[in-house]
Motif scaffolding. Structure first.
Motif, short mmCIF file in Angstrom:
data_model
loop_
_atom_site.label_atom_id
_atom_site.label_comp_id
_atom_site.label_asym_id
_atom_site.label_seq_id
_atom_site.Cartn_x
_atom_site.Cartn_y
_atom_site.Cartn_z
N THR A 1 -67.14 -7.09 3.64
CA THR A 1 -66.17 -8.19 3.71
C THR A 1 -66.70 -8.34 4.55
N GLY A 2 -68.06 -7.71 5.68
CA GLY A 2 -68.20 -9.19 6.83
C GLY A 2 -66.84 -8.87 7.85
N ALA A 3 -65.72 -7.58 7.91
CA ALA A 3 -65.62 -7.40 9.06
C ALA A 3 -65.81 -7.24 10.47
N GLN A 4 -64.62 -7.13 11.31
CA GLN A 4 -64.98 -6.59 12.81
C GLN A 4 -65.02 -5.18 13.00
N SER A 5 -64.27 -4.73 12.71
CA SER A 5 -64.67 -3.17 12.65
C SER A 5 -63.41 -2.66 11.62
N GLY A 6 -63.23 -1.56 11.46
CA GLY A 6 -62.62 -1.08 10.10
C GLY A 6 -62.42 0.70 10.94
N GLY B 1 -50.98 -4.89 4.68
CA GLY B 1 -50.03 -5.57 5.37
C GLY B 1 -51.57 -6.76 5.98
N THR B 2 -51.07 -8.11 6.07
CA THR B 2 -51.52 -8.88 6.28
C THR B 2 -50.39 -10.14 7.16
N ALA B 3 -51.87 -9.50 8.14
CA ALA B 3 -51.43 -10.30 9.81
C ALA B 3 -52.31 -10.71 10.32
N CYS C 1 -52.86 -19.37 19.29
CA CYS C 1 -51.69 -19.99 18.46
C CYS C 1 -52.26 -18.65 17.05
N TYR C 2 -51.91 -18.84 15.46
CA TYR C 2 -51.83 -17.84 14.63
C TYR C 2 -53.02 -18.94 13.28
N THR C 3 -53.67 -19.91 14.58
CA THR C 3 -54.38 -20.71 13.93
C THR C 3 -56.20 -20.72 14.52
N GLY C 4 -56.64 -20.03 12.74
CA GLY C 4 -57.86 -19.22 13.72
C GLY C 4 -58.58 -18.30 14.39
N GLY C 5 -57.08 -17.78 14.57
CA GLY C 5 -57.91 -16.07 14.57
C GLY C 5 -57.68 -14.62 14.15
N GLY C 6 -57.89 -15.23 12.21
CA GLY C 6 -58.51 -14.31 11.37
C GLY C 6 -57.33 -13.22 10.97
N TYR C 7 -57.70 -12.06 10.54
CA TYR C 7 -56.57 -11.51 9.75
C TYR C 7 -57.10 -9.78 9.99
N THR C 8 -55.83 -9.52 10.26
CA THR C 8 -56.03 -7.72 10.46
C THR C 8 -54.95 -7.54 9.20
N SER C 9 -56.36 -6.72 8.40
CA SER C 9 -55.57 -6.24 6.65
C SER C 9 -55.33 -4.95 6.43
N TYR D 1 -58.50 -11.29 2.97
CA TYR D 1 -58.12 -10.53 3.71
C TYR D 1 -56.54 -10.32 3.76
N TYR D 2 -56.75 -10.03 2.10
CA TYR D 2 -55.04 -9.85 1.52
C TYR D 2 -55.36 -8.45 2.17
#
Length: 580
Positions: free
Chosen positions: A241-246, A495-497, A506-514, A540-541
């Protein structure tokens, strides 16, 4: 010519000889009498050498006793600079530098006698016995080896973020190696011996010793096979998924035991300096994030116990909802929907959750969050166990209570969220998460840890209702059909935060915690699994990227623990309310 009297010359000579002899005699009396003790002590000090005797560091093992971290025999290469021949110093320094990757100039400095006349200088630590023999067999005068110990990690990076590592000074630098360092390390000893000018021990010389006291070991609750599966599954999904971490955590809700705790990227504790320091910590207990929809179960519990809401309570859910100066939306645009409260949770409706939260006061919502463990450390005892962020009610401003109801404006750790679902799975009783099964003495005798504390958070009937509602999340009408496991009833929540962008706050462009967290078998919960992905780039869902990892790890754990399939089908959860 007048001759001098020979008798007179003889007398003068005798007087001079007597004077010289008296000087020698006086000096002899001074050395052997008046100052003899001081000179004797100085001579002993010159011959006396103190050698540290390290204690055997206690092991860290998995639940079945397999080693996670262990201590093995090693050698320290030392030099007696006085005995090292001047013409050999350069050759010795060059040889040891090439063998062990050391600085040649620094070695040469250690091999050169100093004014302090130190007869024992340590050159290289943690050398394998075979390599140490190679050095001693080279026949360098003044070079020898002594026994010491070396920390090894047989599984490489397996559970590295739990175990941590031991630094070059022999102290724990991260993980349990750090937080339990005093107990694991034990107490080092020492020995004083007298050496002759040739470097040989003087048989009747002074020989004192303080024996080292071995450290105690730690037996963990981690299952080695499930730990491996969790680590492998999250590493693959982070890459895919190219995630930063998990992170993945597996718990037994009945006793709070952590069965697996995996995070990626990780590190090899035997070569920790080759990895960024950011990878040494344990994200499961240290990394805070907004939980998003996984937090809605707490709001649901509060609404059901203090607000009179039931799974069948109908809610008319509009496409948008305005409270004060803020307009709230669901993750997907829709018209007016008529949902049961079970449907609100199954479809993870932010708006429906806000409407339900208005059945209770802000104080009641806060109290339930605290009861489930938000705003306090989990009690697991791992280093860096974060409390997260849950502001007191008197610090809630404007629309905070609405955002908090569906998992924004609050920060938690993965372990805190897993503990919430373990509480529901355990019939409403929260058992303090624990990972240390007991301690081991130097003979391997296990002393079990004290039973973890527990407290009732919600009624058993509420926990049962929540479980049925969470089964609806994994149904074809819910947000996580990907979490279904053939033959087993599964309850869980996606959870898709949105993550806060630090540049604009703000929440714009910060990515998601899935996220996906759930338990099985739902009718008799024995395992809780939570999956967290930070900033995935390909999807990201939570139901899309986290639920498949949950299914993979949970399926493996159920089979590994030989937990039988469910003997019944999931009850039908009514999603839509009747309306006329």
């Amino acid at each position: 010519m007048i001759r001098r009297d020979p008798v007179k010359r003889l007398n003068v000579g005798l007087v001079l000889v007597a004077f010289v002899l008296s000087l020698f005699a006086g000096r002899l009396v001074q050395l052997q009498g008046i100052e003899s003790k001081g000179y004797a002590e100085a001579a002993v000090r010159q011959r006396l050498n103190r050698i540290d005797l390290p204690a055997v560091r206690g092991p860290i093992s998995f639940a079945d006793g397999q080693p996670l971290a262990m201590t093995v025999d090693a050698r320290v290469i030392y030099a007696d600079p006085v005995m090292v021949e001047a013409g050999q110093r350069q050759r010795i320094a060059s040889t040891l530098a090439s063998m062990f990757g050391l600085d040649q100039a620094e070695l040469l400095k250690k091999l050169t006698p100093s004014s302090k006349m130190n007869r024992y200088v340590e050159l290289v630590h943690h050398v394998e016995p075979d390599r140490a023999r190679m050095v001693t067999q080279m026949g360098f005068k003044g070079i020898g080896s002594l026994q010491e110990y070396r920390r090894v990690y047989p599984g490489g990076d397996l559970a590295a973020n739990v175990a941590g590592f031991v630094n070059s000074n022999g102290d724990g630098g991260a993980g349990l190696e750090s937080s339990m360092n005093t107990m694991l390390k034990g107490k080092s000893g020492w020995q004083k011996v007298e050496l002759s000018e040739t470097g040989q021990r003087i048989p009747m010389g002074e020989d004192e010793m303080s024996k080292p006291i071995p450290g105690k070991g730690i037996r963990l609750t981690l299952d080695r096979d499930i730990q491996w599966k969790a680590q492998d599954a999250i590493a693959k999904q982070v890459k895919a998924t190219g995630a930063q971490s998990g992170s993945v955590i597996v718990m037994d809700p009945r006793n709070g035991q952590v069965i697996a705790m995996a995070t990626t990227p990780t590190f090899d504790p035997a070569h920790y300096l080759k990895s960024p320091e950011a990878n040494w910590g344990n994200r499961v207990v240290q990394e805070g994030f907004e939980p998003g929809s996984t937090s809605k179960v707490i709001t649901a519990a509060a609404a059901m116990e203090a607000g009179g809401v039931t799974p069948a309570t109908p809610f008319t859910v509009p496409g948008t909802l305005t409270r004060y100066d803020r307009t709230f939306h669901d993750s997907e645009a829709h018209g007016i929907e008529h949902l049961t409260f079970g449907g609100v949770l199954a479809k993870s409706s932010n708006i429906g959750t806000i409407l339900a939260s208005e059945r209770v006061t802000a104080t009641q919502l806060y109290q339930y969050m605290r009861a489930f463990g938000y705003g306090e450390d989990t009690g697991i005892g791992l280093p860096g166990d974060s409390e997260g962020i849950l502001k007191p009610v008197d610090q809630w401003w404007g629309t905070d209570r609405y955002a908090i109801a569906f998992g924004q404006s609050v920060s938690v750790t993965a372990l805190q969220v897993a503990s919430v679902y373990a509480t529901i799975a355990n019939g409403g009783v929260r058992v303090t998460p624990n990972i240390i099964a007991g301690t081991l003495d130097d003979k391997g005798t296990l002393t079990p840890s004290a039973r973890p504390s527990s407290r009732r958070v919600i009624k058993q009937s509420t926990a049962s209702d929540l479980t049925r509602m969470l089964e609806g999340v994994t149904s074809k009408d819910g947000t996580a059909p990907e979490a279904q496991i053939s033959g087993y009833r599964v309850a869980g929540k996606t959870g898709t935060a949105q993550k806060v962008n630090p540049d604009c706050r703000c929440y714009t462009g910060g990515g998601y915690t899935s996220t996906f967290v759930g338990f099985a078998p739902a009718e008799n919960p024995q395992l809780v699994v939570e999956v967290v992905l930070q900033k995935p780039q390909k999807g990201y869902y939570g139901g899309e990227v986290a639920a498949p990892v949950f299914k993979d790890v949970m399926s493996f754990a159920l089979q590994s623990r030989r937990i039988p399939p469910s003997g019944s089908k999931s009850p039908k959860i009514r999603i839509y309310a009747d309306h006329r």
